[in-house]
Design an enzyme around this catalytic site. Structure first.
Site, PDB file in Angstrom:
ATOM      1  N   LYS A  90       0.830  -1.101  -0.017  1.00 25.92           N
ATOM      2  CA  LYS A  90       0.054   0.070   0.246  1.00 25.92           C
ATOM      3  C   LYS A  90       1.236   1.483   0.028  1.00 25.92           C
ATOM      4  O   LYS A  90       1.837   1.063   0.539  1.00 25.92           O
ATOM      5  CB  LYS A  90      -0.962   0.217   1.315  1.00 25.92           C
ATOM      6  CG  LYS A  90      -1.827   1.262   1.089  1.00 25.92           C
ATOM      7  CD  LYS A  90      -2.959   0.261   0.273  1.00 25.92           C
ATOM      8  CE  LYS A  90      -4.294   1.589   0.896  1.00 25.92           C
ATOM      9  NZ  LYS A  90      -3.887   2.945  -0.379  1.00 25.92           N
TER      10      LYS A  90
ATOM     11  N   LYS B 149       4.558   2.304   8.776  1.00 27.74           N
ATOM     12  CA  LYS B 149       3.624   2.743   9.077  1.00 27.74           C
ATOM     13  C   LYS B 149       2.547   2.067   9.121  1.00 27.74           C
ATOM     14  O   LYS B 149       1.612   2.167   9.931  1.00 27.74           O
ATOM     15  CB  LYS B 149       3.632   4.135   7.889  1.00 27.74           C
ATOM     16  CG  LYS B 149       2.333   4.611   8.129  1.00 27.74           C
ATOM     17  CD  LYS B 149       2.056   5.907   7.006  1.00 27.74           C
ATOM     18  CE  LYS B 149       3.206   6.743   6.105  1.00 27.74           C
ATOM     19  NZ  LYS B 149       3.100   7.507   5.404  1.00 27.74           N
TER      20      LYS B 149
ATOM     21  N   LYS C  38       5.350   2.735  -2.911  1.00 25.52           N
ATOM     22  CA  LYS C  38       5.414   3.922  -3.258  1.00 25.52           C
ATOM     23  C   LYS C  38       5.666   3.762  -4.782  1.00 25.52           C
ATOM     24  O   LYS C  38       6.408   2.877  -5.017  1.00 25.52           O
ATOM     25  CB  LYS C  38       6.256   4.880  -2.748  1.00 25.52           C
ATOM     26  CG  LYS C  38       5.620   6.251  -2.167  1.00 25.52           C
ATOM     27  CD  LYS C  38       4.483   5.918  -0.798  1.00 25.52           C
ATOM     28  CE  LYS C  38       4.589   7.967  -1.359  1.00 25.52           C
ATOM     29  NZ  LYS C  38       3.687   7.739   0.339  1.00 25.52           N
TER      30      LYS C  38
ATOM     31  N   THR D 144      -5.512  12.321   6.305  1.00 22.57           N
ATOM     32  CA  THR D 144      -4.551  12.518   6.716  1.00 22.57           C
ATOM     33  C   THR D 144      -4.159  13.905   7.652  1.00 22.57           C
ATOM     34  O   THR D 144      -3.695  13.878   8.859  1.00 22.57           O
ATOM     35  CB  THR D 144      -3.332  12.867   5.578  1.00 22.57           C
ATOM     36  OG1 THR D 144      -3.537  12.046   4.773  1.00 22.57           O
ATOM     37  CG2 THR D 144      -1.804  12.840   6.130  1.00 22.57           C
TER      38      THR D 144
ATOM     39  N   ASN E 219      -3.021  18.863  -0.286  1.00 21.15           N
ATOM     40  CA  ASN E 219      -4.217  17.987   0.490  1.00 21.15           C
ATOM     41  C   ASN E 219      -4.156  18.158   2.147  1.00 21.15           C
ATOM     42  O   ASN E 219      -4.612  18.021   3.021  1.00 21.15           O
ATOM     43  CB  ASN E 219      -3.931  16.477  -0.342  1.00 21.15           C
ATOM     44  CG  ASN E 219      -4.812  15.392   1.019  1.00 21.15           C
ATOM     45  OD1 ASN E 219      -4.740  15.462   1.188  1.00 21.15           O
ATOM     46  ND2 ASN E 219      -6.052  15.161  -0.085  1.00 21.15           N
TER      47      ASN E 219
ATOM     48  N   SER F 176      -7.336   4.958   3.856  1.00 25.34           N
ATOM     49  CA  SER F 176      -7.501   4.074   2.744  1.00 25.34           C
ATOM     50  C   SER F 176      -8.053   3.122   2.753  1.00 25.34           C
ATOM     51  O   SER F 176      -8.862   1.620   2.050  1.00 25.34           O
ATOM     52  CB  SER F 176      -6.143   4.203   1.942  1.00 25.34           C
ATOM     53  OG  SER F 176      -5.981   5.445   0.891  1.00 25.34           O
TER      54      SER F 176
HETATM   55  N1  NDP Z   1      -2.167  12.895   0.590  1.00 25.97           N
HETATM   56  C1  NDP Z   1      -1.854  12.154   1.259  1.00 25.97           C
HETATM   57  O1  NDP Z   1      -3.267  11.294   2.187  1.00 25.97           O
HETATM   58  C2  NDP Z   1      -0.338  11.750   2.247  1.00 25.97           C
HETATM   59  C3  NDP Z   1       0.792  12.481   2.077  1.00 25.97           C
HETATM   60  N2  NDP Z   1       1.282  12.488   3.356  1.00 25.97           N
HETATM   61  C4  NDP Z   1       2.429  13.448   2.920  1.00 25.97           C
HETATM   62  O2  NDP Z   1       2.589  14.754   3.331  1.00 25.97           O
HETATM   63  C5  NDP Z   1       3.299  15.419   1.834  1.00 25.97           C
HETATM   64  C6  NDP Z   1       1.948  16.655   1.346  1.00 25.97           C
HETATM   65  O3  NDP Z   1       1.346  15.783   0.414  1.00 25.97           O
HETATM   66  P1  NDP Z   1       0.053  16.455  -0.173  1.00 25.97           P
HETATM   67  O4  NDP Z   1      -0.581  17.726   0.427  1.00 25.97           O
HETATM   68  O5  NDP Z   1      -0.696  14.896  -0.704  1.00 25.97           O
HETATM   69  O6  NDP Z   1       0.814  16.324  -1.372  1.00 25.97           O
HETATM   70  P2  NDP Z   1       0.362  17.671  -2.340  1.00 25.97           P
HETATM   71  O7  NDP Z   1       1.245  18.135  -3.656  1.00 25.97           O
HETATM   72  O8  NDP Z   1      -1.458  18.028  -2.775  1.00 25.97           O
HETATM   73  O9  NDP Z   1       0.693  19.340  -1.878  1.00 25.97           O
HETATM   74  C7  NDP Z   1       1.859  19.513  -1.375  1.00 25.97           C
HETATM   75  C8  NDP Z   1       2.163  21.072  -0.930  1.00 25.97           C
HETATM   76  O10 NDP Z   1       3.664  21.230  -0.353  1.00 25.97           O
HETATM   77  C9  NDP Z   1       4.170  22.346  -1.467  1.00 25.97           C
HETATM   78  N3  NDP Z   1       5.491  22.670  -1.505  1.00 25.97           N
HETATM   79  C10 NDP Z   1       5.618  21.851  -2.471  1.00 25.97           C
HETATM   80  N4  NDP Z   1       6.699  22.206  -2.637  1.00 25.97           N
HETATM   81  C11 NDP Z   1       7.394  23.157  -1.603  1.00 25.97           C
HETATM   82  C12 NDP Z   1       8.547  23.349  -1.012  1.00 25.97           C
HETATM   83  N5  NDP Z   1       9.776  22.648  -1.643  1.00 25.97           N
HETATM   84  N6  NDP Z   1       8.482  23.787  -0.320  1.00 25.97           N
HETATM   85  C13 NDP Z   1       7.296  24.161   0.515  1.00 25.97           C
HETATM   86  N7  NDP Z   1       6.718  24.124   0.128  1.00 25.97           N
HETATM   87  C14 NDP Z   1       6.281  23.357  -1.017  1.00 25.97           C
HETATM   88  C15 NDP Z   1       2.677  22.827  -2.290  1.00 25.97           C
HETATM   89  O11 NDP Z   1       3.037  23.982  -3.537  1.00 25.97           O
HETATM   90  P3  NDP Z   1       2.085  24.060  -4.697  1.00 25.97           P
HETATM   91  O12 NDP Z   1       1.200  23.291  -4.526  1.00 25.97           O
HETATM   92  O13 NDP Z   1       2.429  25.767  -4.649  1.00 25.97           O
HETATM   93  O14 NDP Z   1       3.305  23.525  -5.319  1.00 25.97           O
HETATM   94  C16 NDP Z   1       1.923  21.860  -1.712  1.00 25.97           C
HETATM   95  O15 NDP Z   1       0.736  23.002  -0.933  1.00 25.97           O
HETATM   96  C17 NDP Z   1       4.071  14.803   0.919  1.00 25.97           C
HETATM   97  O16 NDP Z   1       5.581  14.311   1.637  1.00 25.97           O
HETATM   98  C18 NDP Z   1       3.527  13.576   1.207  1.00 25.97           C
HETATM   99  O17 NDP Z   1       3.779  11.980   1.111  1.00 25.97           O
HETATM  100  C19 NDP Z   1       1.424  11.181   3.607  1.00 25.97           C
HETATM  101  C20 NDP Z   1       0.369  10.978   4.278  1.00 25.97           C
HETATM  102  C21 NDP Z   1      -0.785  10.703   3.034  1.00 25.97           C
HETATM  103  O1  AKG Z   2      -3.320   6.258   1.383  1.00 26.88           O
HETATM  104  C1  AKG Z   2      -2.994   4.924   1.194  1.00 26.88           C
HETATM  105  O2  AKG Z   2      -2.576   4.188   0.786  1.00 26.88           O
HETATM  106  C2  AKG Z   2      -1.286   5.702   1.275  1.00 26.88           C
HETATM  107  C3  AKG Z   2      -0.766   7.276   1.619  1.00 26.88           C
HETATM  108  C4  AKG Z   2       0.928   7.311   1.925  1.00 26.88           C
HETATM  109  O3  AKG Z   2       0.726   7.700   0.404  1.00 26.88           O
HETATM  110  C5  AKG Z   2       0.814   8.124   2.990  1.00 26.88           C
HETATM  111  O4  AKG Z   2       1.103   7.757   3.641  1.00 26.88           O
HETATM  112  O5  AKG Z   2       2.638   8.490   2.809  1.00 26.88           O
END
Ligand code: NDP
Ligand code: AKG
Length: 419
Positions: free
Chosen positions: A72, A96, A108, A192, A223, A352
């Site tokens: 996953k 995790k 991943k 998340t 997100n 998920s």
């Molecule tokens: N989505 C999920 O359910 C999960 C996500 N994560 C982790 O959370 C983190 C964010 O994921 P997610 O929110 O899904 O991703 P998104 O693509 O939805 O959002 C990423 C955000 O980070 C910003 N960003 C990108 N590069 C930089 C930088 N160099 N400095 C500061 N901000 C930056 C982006 O800005 P812009 O839009 O302007 O590019 C955007 O606001 C990742 O590390 C991911 O692995 C962990 C668990 C679950």
């Molecule tokens: O929802 C999932 O299956 C995985 C989310 C994810 O990529 C993470 O937790 O980093």
């Protein structure tokens, strides 16, 4: 393969694993096995662009370990994607899922692309071709992708559709984070962020901090960051800073998150043009005085260079791998309470899991049940991790890693694979 894996994120994941394995005296052979992915696939993705050219993108899908169940983990579309980064993220997924007690291994995927530079049609064609290329690896009982940086529910819908066309029937369980219309779950979109808030409140209770007096700074407004901001504010905390890749908004009196979300998300106004606070850099944001700092963007943001300048009481890691080991040591000296990534951001994969179960049951759960079950699982994982850290005098990160690794080791032992 080891040379290609050699990237900062992979070195960080392995260094954390080595440290945890040493502390728990992990079997040497199992340690060697889990240092590397179980399998990695690198694919070329030729895409017909809107102007008639064909561009070839590079993508990956990595399975780190599937001893406890199907793999996953999310799919990332970002220019920084490398095999090493994807392999690190897959390893973190293994720990995790095990820490939360989910019946999954870790995976991943990613494509080296800036998704914002593609038209919607190009993005769809690229996603479908990527899915066709990784088809041998994925499936509801094999490996179930989900959204990560640069991907969303629409991308998951295209993956589900491409996979379903191949197998000849609708297969909702092949991905999670889908739209509700094709088997998505209530509550996955903000899961998340909700989990980040659940564990932050648990940490504040432990530290005897009052949420109504707390301030929060959040790096990343995608997100994870945007939903964390909204739910933190709903929980009574004051969100003083948020940022995207260009920089952030800071208002020590508190930002109006619903208004910012409306203008940023719905109207497309850049954060820098929303004049409800001072404009600061992402580096400044990390150094703001606040109760809770939530990195919710990319990895290695808090390093040996800036850790000493952090002024938060709690670091709640929404992002994966935001803190280097050098920084961890500095944060420990400063007395900052770290809620590590594999615990703090596990709400996404927990819901998920609920989505995958609902798809298998062909039965949808109520939003209230989803939020309660998420709360129960993530706060129980927090309590177990805190108890272990206290008893064994380790950091929360080491306690979380050891909790996850122990469950994976047990699975290998019982399946007769090691020692
Ligand atoms: N989505 C999920 O359910 C999960 C996500 N994560 C982790 O959370 C983190 C964010 O994921 P997610 O929110 O899904 O991703 P998104 O693509 O939805 O959002 C990423 C955000 O980070 C910003 N960003 C990108 N590069 C930089 C930088 N160099 N400095 C500061 N901000 C930056 C982006 O800005 P812009 O839009 O302007 O590019 C955007 O606001 C990742 O590390 C991911 O692995 C962990 C668990 C679950
Ligand atoms: O929802 C999932 O299956 C995985 C989310 C994810 O990529 C993470 O937790 O980093």
């Amino acid at each position: 393969m080891q040379n290609e894996l050699d990237t900062p994120a992979f070195r960080l994941a392995v260094a954390q694993f080595d440290e945890a394995a040493k502390r728990m005296n992990l079997d040497r052979n199992l340690h060697q096995r889990l240092k590397l992915p179980q399998r990695s696939l690198m694919v070329s993705i030729p895409v017909r662009m809107d102007d008639g050219r064909v561009e070839v993108f590079t993508g990956y899908r990595v399975h780190h370990d599937m001893s406890r169940g199907p793999c996953k983990g999310g799919i990332r579309y970002h220019l920084g994607v490398t095999l090493g980064e994807v392999a690190a993220l897959a390893m973190w997924m293994t720990w995790k899922c095990a820490l939360a007690g989910l019946p999954y291994g870790g995976a991943k995927g990613g494509v080296k692309v800036n998704p914002k530079s593609l038209s919607r049609d190009e993005l769809q064609r690229m996603t479908r071709r990527y899915t066709a290329e990784i088809f041998p690896l994925i499936g509801p009982d094999r490996d179930v992708p989900a959204p990560d940086v640069g991907t969303d529910s629409q991308v998951m819908a295209w993956i589900m559709d491409t996979y379903s066309q191949q197998v000849g029937y609708a297969s909702p369980g092949v991905v999670t984070g889908k739209p509700l219309s094709i088997g998505g779950s209530l509550g996955r979109e903000d899961a998340t962020g909700r989990g980040v808030v659940d564990v932050t409140l648990a940490a504040m209770k432990h530290l005897e901090l009052d949420p109504s007096q707390a301030t929060v700074a959040i790096q990343g407004f995608g997100n994870v960051g945007s939903h964390t901001a909204r739910i933190m504010q709903e929980a009574g905390l004051k969100v003083v800073a948020v940022s995207d890749v260009n920089g952030g908004l800071y208002n020590p009196k508190g930002l109006d998150i619903p208004d910012i979300l409306k203008r940023y998300r719905e109207e497309g106004t850049p954060l820098g043009k929303i004049r409800s606070g001072d404009w600061i850099t992402n580096e400044d944001l990390l150094q703001l005085p606040c109760t809770v700092l939530v990195p919710a963007a990319l990895s290695e943001q808090i390093t040996g260079k800036n850790a000493d300048k952090l002024r938060c009481r709690i670091l709640a890691e929404g992002a994966n791998g935001p803190t280097t080991m050098e920084a961890d040591a500095i944060l420990a000296e400063k007395g900052i309470f770290v809620i590590p990534d594999i615990l703090a951001n596990s709400g996404g994969v927990i819901v998920s899991y609920f989505e995958w179960v609902q798809d298998a049951q062909r039965f949808g759960w109520k939003s209230k049940d989803i939020q309660e079950r998420l709360h129960d699982i993530i706060t129980a994982a927090f309590a177990r991790t805190l108890a272990f850290a206290t008893e064994h005098r380790t950091s929360m990160r080491m306690a979380a890693l050891m909790g996850g690794i122990e469950k994976v080791a047990q699975a290998h032992l019982h399946r007769g694979l090691y020692p």
